[in-house]
Design an enzyme around this catalytic site. Structure first.
Site, PDB file in Angstrom:
ATOM      1  N   CYS A 171       3.074  -1.331   9.062  1.00  0.00           N
ATOM      2  CA  CYS A 171       3.137  -0.262   8.402  1.00  0.00           C
ATOM      3  C   CYS A 171       3.244   1.134   8.962  1.00  0.00           C
ATOM      4  O   CYS A 171       3.576   2.142   8.493  1.00  0.00           O
ATOM      5  CB  CYS A 171       1.945  -0.320   7.308  1.00  0.00           C
ATOM      6  SG  CYS A 171       1.226  -1.871   7.005  1.00  0.00           S
ATOM      7  N   HIS A 306      -3.036   7.537   5.023  1.00  0.00           N
ATOM      8  CA  HIS A 306      -2.227   6.314   4.982  1.00  0.00           C
ATOM      9  C   HIS A 306      -2.451   5.783   3.476  1.00  0.00           C
ATOM     10  O   HIS A 306      -1.343   5.158   2.778  1.00  0.00           O
ATOM     11  CB  HIS A 306      -2.777   5.180   5.855  1.00  0.00           C
ATOM     12  CG  HIS A 306      -2.208   3.819   5.980  1.00  0.00           C
ATOM     13  ND1 HIS A 306      -0.826   3.832   6.460  1.00  0.00           N
ATOM     14  CD2 HIS A 306      -2.589   2.588   5.662  1.00  0.00           C
ATOM     15  CE1 HIS A 306      -0.463   2.556   6.200  1.00  0.00           C
ATOM     16  NE2 HIS A 306      -1.462   2.088   6.055  1.00  0.00           N
ATOM     17  N   HIS A 343       3.862   1.065  -1.602  1.00  0.00           N
ATOM     18  CA  HIS A 343       3.674   0.946   0.049  1.00  0.00           C
ATOM     19  C   HIS A 343       5.145   0.410   0.500  1.00  0.00           C
ATOM     20  O   HIS A 343       5.497  -0.690   0.446  1.00  0.00           O
ATOM     21  CB  HIS A 343       2.614  -0.293   0.482  1.00  0.00           C
ATOM     22  CG  HIS A 343       2.494  -0.040   1.926  1.00  0.00           C
ATOM     23  ND1 HIS A 343       2.893   0.433   2.763  1.00  0.00           N
ATOM     24  CD2 HIS A 343       1.277  -0.730   2.474  1.00  0.00           C
ATOM     25  CE1 HIS A 343       2.559   0.277   3.873  1.00  0.00           C
ATOM     26  NE2 HIS A 343       1.547  -0.460   3.894  1.00  0.00           N
TER      27      HIS A 343
END
Length: 1023
Positions: A171, A306, A343
Site C-alpha cells: 500500500c 494512511h 483503498h
C-alpha cells in the site's frame, strides 16, 4: 534537505476522471464508490454476507470508468500489442503524458533527457489472467505485463534516459516511489522525475483476501477514524506527478503546486506479525521525515493519513501521530482520501500526495468524509488531532502538511510538504533582453491526426470559454506545451473570445481546419525576399510599429544607425506620414530601415532564413542579415547612395516593358543614355535613362504591339545616368568595406548565388548602375528548393513577380508568406505569417512573440485522448465452482468487452489504393500479413503507412512479419532481417522490395486451400 517541487499533476480516480474533477469530488465530500462493474467480475456470484470461504462480503468498491479505453494510435501502439498490455500500463502512459503537459512542458521535449520514472504498483492481475493461458501467450504478452514495464513503457515512449523502475511495497508503493525519485533528484541522478501510482482491480482475489482476513467493509467503503469504521473498501485509479528541484522549477518559470520538504522510508522489521501495523515504526518514520524537512511537529497544520478505516490500523496510526503532536497546542487536522475513493492499494500514496499538493495549492483542506461521527475510542483530541468536519481555509504564508502511506508488509513512508514559495515563479528578463511582443497572439496545437486535432481544439475552446483567461499567457502555453505531433494547427487571435470562436469554427469546418493546419514533410527551407524601391508609402508599417514592441525595437535600432548620416530621423519621417518618403534621398534609407527591422523581427522570432535575395536597394538589408555588412556600415552606404542620387539632375525616367531583354537589345544599343535597369522575368524588363531616348524607344515598342508602363520615379536608376555619383560613392564604400555572406545570398547583380564572393566596395559601386537581374536570381533560388518565400517589405511586390517565373518541374511551389500586406498591416498580419510558417514546419522562438509580463506559466487542459478503441478480456471472471477459460481474447479496437466478435473477417485484405492497382495479389498478401501481425482492421492501414512510425512495429513484430511473408509468398526464398530492415520504411516500399525478389502468391493448392484460408480467417477474427 533541498526542496523538491511538484510542478505537474494528472490523475484519474473513482468518480473523478481528471485532476479538476478529483478536487471537486474532495471539496464536495463525495465518493466514487459503487457496484463492481460487470466488466471486472460478477460480484453477486462471489458475494456472501457471511463471508464464506472463496467469497467476499461486499459487492461494492471504487472503480474508474472505461479502463478499457486506450488511444493506441496516439502512442503508435498496434492494436494487437495494445490488447496484450496490462490496462495499468495504458493508464499510466496517458496519465504521464498529461502530467508532463500540466507541468508546462511538451512531453516530446523530454526526449533524451535525464528524466526518471518511478511507479508504485501492487497488483498485476492482468498477467495472472493472461500468462496462465499458455496456448495464447504471444510475444506481446511479455512486454504487456510485468511491474517493470509500467515504468519502462513511459520511458520508452517518451525516450527518457533517467532511472526507470517500478516499486512494490504494497500500500505504500507510490509514496516510496516518490521517496526514491526525490533522492535521485537531490543526488542529480536525474533532473526531472515522473512519479506514478496505479491500481486496476480485475479479479475479486484481494476482495476475497480482505474478507477472509476480517479487513473488508461490507459496504465497500473506508471510513477513516470514524465510529462507523468497519474495514477496507477497495479502490483503483492512477496518478502521476512531475517533480523537479525547486531551484530548477523556479528558474524555468514553472508553476509549483507544492514543495516536498522532507521524505523518509523505514521498515518495521520483525514486529507483531508480517501484515500488522507497528506504531513504533510509524512514529519513527514521522520523526525522520520531520528532521529531514527541518520542521517541528507543531509546524504541521494538517496530515493526510494512511487511514484505511480498520480498527487496528487507525488506532496504531493515531498513537504514532500522537507521539509527536499530543500537547503541542492547537490539534492538527487529520484526514484520509480513502474515505472518498476506497483503498487504492498501489496508488494510495499518489492519491494522498496529489490531495495534499492540491490542498496547499488551493489554500484549502477538504473536509474529511465520515468525520461527523468521530471514533471516541481513538481519543483524537488527546493525541493532538482532529477530523475536519468542514473545509479548512489555510492562512497566507508558508503552510506545512504531512502525508503517510504504510505498506502491509511493514514498509512505511512519510512526506512533509509545504506550500509553494510566494515569490514570482518565473525569471526576470535580463536588462539587455530584446523586448518581446508582436501585437497579436498565435495559438498552436498539434495532434497525430485530423480527428485528434478536432477533438482537442474543442477541449481547448471549452476551457478557454469557461473562464476569463488573458490571451498572451494562454497562447504562449499552447506554443510551449501542445507541440511535437505531425499535424500542426495555428491561428492568430486578438483576444480570447476571438480565439474560442476560431477554435470551434475550425473543429466544425474541414476546409477551415485544412487551411489552418499543416503536416510538414521535412525540414523547412525559408527564403527572405527584400523589396526594393517603389514599394514605399507614407506611414508604411506604422500600425506594426505601434502594436509590436519587437518591431519597434528594431526599427528604432535602424533609425539610430542611420541618424548620423541622414541628420533627420528616418523613423519619424516614415511614421509621420511625410510625403518626402518618395524622395530618393529618403526612400532608400526608409526602405532599408523597414527591411532591416522586419527581417530582424522575424529572426528574433526564430525564423532563420536559409536563403536571401534583395531587389536593388533591398540587397542592403539582406547583406546585413547575411552578416556581409554591419548595420552601421550598411546604414552609411544606403544613406549616401540615396543622397548622391538625389543630387543628380532631373530628366531621367524608367519604363516597364512586357518583353524579353533580348527583344529590346537592338533598340537599346542605339541609345547610349538608356540601359536595362531590371530583368524581373522572361518577359518583364525595365528600361532606364534619358527621357527623350525612352520616348523614342517607347514609340517603336508601341508600333510592335508591346505593352509599356511609365514608372513614377525621380531619377533613372540603374542606368548610364548614374555614372556621375560612382566616384564619390566608391570612396565611402571603400571605407565601409564588406565581406562574404554567411547565408546564401542570391545576388541581383550577378543573377545567381554569391559563391565565396565578397560584397565589398567594388560590388556596391557596380550595384548602382548594374542591371537588376531579379528574374535570374529568383530562378536560381527557386531551383534550390525553398519551402517558404517571405517577402520583407512594406507591401507585397516580389511575390507576384516570383509567381510569374517558371517553377522547376520536379519541385513543389513554395508558400508565399507576407508579414506586411499593406498600409493597414499590424501585429495581426505578422502573427498570421508566424502561424503560417509554423504550420509549414518552422520552429519559432515563441517567447519573443510575447511581452515579458505575458511570459508566465498558464495551465491548459491536458490532451484529450480518444476513447474510440477498447481493449479488454472478453470473458468475465466467474464465480466459485465454475470453470472459465482465461480471458485471453481481447476486444478489438472499436469494440467493447461485452460485444461479441464478428462471425468472420474478410479473407481478402485491404481494398485501399494498393501498389500496382486494384488487382494485386502480392500487395494483398503483404498488407494482410501486416494487418494480422499488428491486429489492424481492414480500413486501418494502406501502402503509404510507415511500419515503425505509423503502425508501431518493433523487432519482435518484424520477425513475425518475416515468417508470415515467407509462408504467404513464393519466389522470395528465406528472407533475412538484414535484407528486410532497409526496406521497411513503408508498406509500399516493402511490397516493391518483395516484387524485386520475384514474389508471387501460390495457387489454391497451396496458399489458398480451404484449411489455410480457414486458419487465416480464424486468426483475423481473434486478433
Amino acid at each position: 534537505m533541498e526542496p523538491v517541487a511538484i510542478v505537474g499533476i494528472d490523475c484519474r480516480f473513482p468518480g473523478a476522471p481528471d485532476t479538476g474533477a478529483y478536487w471537486d469530488l474532495l471539496m464536495r465530500g463525495a465518493d466514487g464508490v459503487g457496484e463492481v462493474p460487470r466488466q471486472r467480475w460478477d460480484a453477486k456470484e462471489f458475494h456472501s454476507e457471511a463471508g464464506e470461504e472463496g467469497h467476499t462480503n461486499t459487492t461494492e468498491g471504487g472503480f474508474i470508468a472505461d479502463p478499457d479505453a486506450f488511444d493506441n494510435e496516439f502512442f503508435t501502439v498496434s492494436p494487437r500489442e495494445a490488447a496484450a498490455m496490462d490496462p495499468q500500463q495504458r493508464l499510466l502512459l496517458q496519465s504521464a503524458w498529461r502530467a508532463v503537459e500540466d507541468a508546462g512542458t511538451a512531453p516530446r521535449s523530454l526526449a533524451g533527457t535525464r528524466t526518471g520514472v518511478y511507479v508504485g504498483i501492487m497488483g498485476n492481475e492482468w498477467a495472472q489472467l493472461h500468462l496462465t493461458d499458455y496456448a495464447n501467450v504471444t510475444a506481446q504478452m511479455g512486454s504487456g505485463n510485468g511491474y517493470c514495464m509500467t515504468a519502462n513503457r513511459i520511458s520508452y515512449h517518451l525516450d527518457l534516459k533517467g532511472p526507470s523502475l517500478a516499486v512494490d511495497t504494497a500500500c505504500s508503493s507510490s509514496l516510496v516511489a516518490a521517496h526514491l525519485a526525490v533522492n535521485a533528484l537531490l543526488s542529480e541522478e536525474c533532473d526531472t522525475a515522473l512519479v506514478g501510482g496505479v491500481n486496476v482491480a480485475l479479479t475479486p482475489a484481494l476482495s476475497i483476501f480482505y474478507t477472509q482476513a476480517g479487513l473488508s467493509a461490507p459496504d465497500g467503503r473506508c471510513k477513516p477514524f470514524s465510529a462507523e469504521a468497519n474495514g477496507i473498501g477497495r479502490g483503483e485509479g492512477v496518478g502521476v506527478v512531475v517533480l523537479r528541484r525547486l531551484r530548477d522549477a523556479l528558474a524555468d518559470g514553472q508553476r509549483v503546486y507544492a514543495v516536498i520538504r522532507g521524505i523518509a522510508v523505514n521498515q518495521d522489521g520483525r514486529s507483531n506479525g508480517l501484515t500488522a501495523p507497528n506504531r513504533w515504526a510509524q512514529q519513527d518514520v514521522l520523526g525522520a521525515a520531520y528532521r529531514r524537512a527541518g520542521v517541528e511537529p507543531s509546524d504541521v497544520v494538517f496530515t493526510e493519513a494512511h487511514g484505511t478505516g480498520t480498527g487496528l490500523g487507525d488506532m496504531m496510526e493515531v498513537k504514532a501521530l500522537g507521539h509527536h503532536h499530543a500537547g503541542r497546542g492547537k490539534p492538527m487536522a487529520l484526514g484520509s482520501v480513502k474515505g472518498n475513493l476506497g483503498h487504492t492499494e498501489g496508488a494510495a500514496g499518489i492519491a494522498g500526495l496529489i490531495k495534499v499538493a492540491l490542498s496547499l495549492h488551493h489554500r484549502t483542506v477538504p473536509a474529511s468524509r465520515f468525520a461527523a461521527k468521530e471514533s471516541r475510542q481513538l481519543k483524537l483530541r488527546d493525541h493532538g488531532l482532529r477530523l475536519l468536519k468542514a473545509p479548512l481555509r489555510l492562512p497566507a504564508g508558508p503552510t506545512v502538511a504531512g502525508l503517510s502511506s504504510f505498506g502491509m508488509g511493514g514498509t512505511n513512508a512519510h512526506a512533509v510538504l509545504e506550500s509553494a514559495p510566494g515569490r514570482a515563479a518565473r525569471p526576470e528578463p535580463a536588462d539587455d533582453a530584446t523586448p518581446g511582443g508582436i501585437g497579436a497572439a498565435v495559438f498552436t496545437l498539434t495532434a497525430p491526426n485530423a480527428d485528434a486535432l478536432r477533438r482537442n481544439l474543442l477541449a481547448q475552446a471549452d476551457a478557454a470559454a469557461a473562464r476569463r483567461v488573458p490571451l498572451g499567457p494562454l497562447a504562449r502555453a499552447s506554443n510551449r506545451v501542445k507541440a511535437g505531433h505531425r499535424h500542426r494547427f495555428a491561428t492568430a487571435a486578438g483576444d480570447t473570445g476571438e480565439l474560442v470562436a476560431r477554435l470551434r469554427e475550425s473543429a466544425a469546418d474541414p476546409e477551415l481546419l485544412a487551411r489552418l493546419s499543416g503536416r510538414p514533410a521535412g525540414r523547412p527551407r525559408t527564403a527572405f525576399l527584400f523589396t526594393g524601391q517603389g514599394a514605399q508609402y507614407p506611414r508604411m508599417t506604422a500600425a506594426l510599429y505601434e502594436q509590436s514592441a519587437l518591431y519597434r525595437h528594431f526599427l528604432d535600432e535602424a533609425d539610430t544607425a542611420l541618424l548620423p548620416h541622414t541628420e533627420r530621423s528616418v523613423r519619424d519621417l516614415v511614421l509621420g506620414g511625410d510625403e518626402a518618403v518618395h524622395s530618393t534621398r529618403w526612400t532608400q534609407p526608409a526602405l532599408f530601415a523597414v527591411g532591416y527591422a522586419l527581417g530582424r523581427t522575424l529572426t528574433e522570432l526564430g525564423v532563420h532564413p536559409g536563403m536571401l535575395l534583395g531587389h536593388s536597394v533591398g540587397e542592403f538589408a539582406a547583406a546585413v542579415l547575411a552578416r556581409a555588412l554591419p548595420l552601421d556600415g550598411a546604414a552609411r552606404l544606403v544613406a549616401a547612395r540615396g543622397a548622391l542620387m538625389q543630387q543628380l539632375p532631373a530628366g531621367g525616367g524608367m519604363v516597364s516593358v512586357r518583353a524579353a531583354r533580348a527583344d529590346l537589345a537592338p533598340r537599346i544599343e542605339r541609345e547610349p543614355l538608356v540601359g536595362v535597369a531590371a530583368v524581373n522575368g522572361p518577359a518583364s524588363t525595365v528600361l532606364s535613362g534619358d527621357l527623350e531616348a525612352l520616348e523614342r524607344i517607347g514609340a517603336e515598342i508601341a508600333e510592335a504591339g508591346l505593352t509599356t508602363r511609365r514608372l513614377q520615379v525621380s531619377h533613372a536608376f540603374h542606368s548610364p545616368l548614374m555614372r556621375p555619383v560612382l566616384a564619390r560613392f566608391a570612396k565611402i564604400a571603400t571605407e565601409v568595406g564588406g565581406g562574404v555572406p554567411e547565408i546564401p545570398l542570391y545576388s541581383t547583380v550577378r543573377g545567381r548565388v554569391l559563391d565565396g564572393e565578397a560584397m565589398d566596395a567594388a560590388y556596391w559601386v557596380e550595384h548602382i548602375g548594374a542591371t537588376v537581374l531579379f528574374g535570374d536570381a529568383a530562378a536560381a533560388l527557386l531551383a534550390d528548393g525553398p519551402t517558404h518565400l517571405v517577402e520583407i517589405g512594406p507591401q507585397p511586390v516580389l511575390s507576384g513577380m516570383v509567381r510569374r517565373l517558371d517553377q522547376p518541374a520536379d519541385s513543389t511551389a513554395p508558400a508565399h508568406v507576407l508579414p506586411v500586406r499593406g498600409p493597414e498591416s499590424g501585429g495581426r498580419a505578422l502573427a498570421d505569417a508566424l502561424a503560417e510558417l509554423y504550420r509549414g514546419g518552422v520552429e519559432p522562438d515563441w517567447d519573443a512573440a510575447y511581452a515579458p509580463e505575458e511570459r508566465v506559466a498558464h495551465p491548459l487542459p491536458p490532451y484529450a485522448f480518444s476513447t474510440e478503441h477498447r481493449y479488454w478480456a472478453r470473458n468475465p471472471v466467474r464465480g466459485p465452482g465454475t470453470v472459465a477459460a482465461p480471458p485471453h481474447a481481447p476486444a478489438t479496437a472499436g469494440h467493447r468487452a461485452e460485444e461479441s466478435a464478428p462471425e468472420s473477417a474478410p479473407a481478402s485484405v485491404l481494398t485501399l489504393d494498393r501498389p500496382g492497382g486494384p488487382a494485386d495479389p502480392v500487395a494483398d498478401a503483404v498488407l494482410g500479413a501486416v494487418r494480422l501481425v499488428g491486429g489492424y482492421t481492414d480500413a486501418a492501414i494502406g501502402p503509404h503507412d510507415r511500419l515503425y512510425e505509423d503502425l508501431g512495429f518493433d523487432s519482435v513484430m518484424i520477425m513475425e512479419l518475416k515468417n508470415r511473408l515467407e509462408s504467404r509468398l513464393a519466389g522470395i526464398g528465406t528472407l533475412t532481417v538484414q535484407d528486410l530492415l532497409p526496406r521497411l520504411s513503408s508498406v509500399g516500399d516493402l511490397v516493391a522490395f518483395l516484387r524485386e525478389l520475384g514474389a508471387t502468391v501460390p495457387g489454391p493448392a497451396n496458399f489458398g486451400d480451404i484449411g489455410e484460408d480457414r486458419a487465416l480467417r480464424e486468426e483475423e477474427r481473434t486478433a
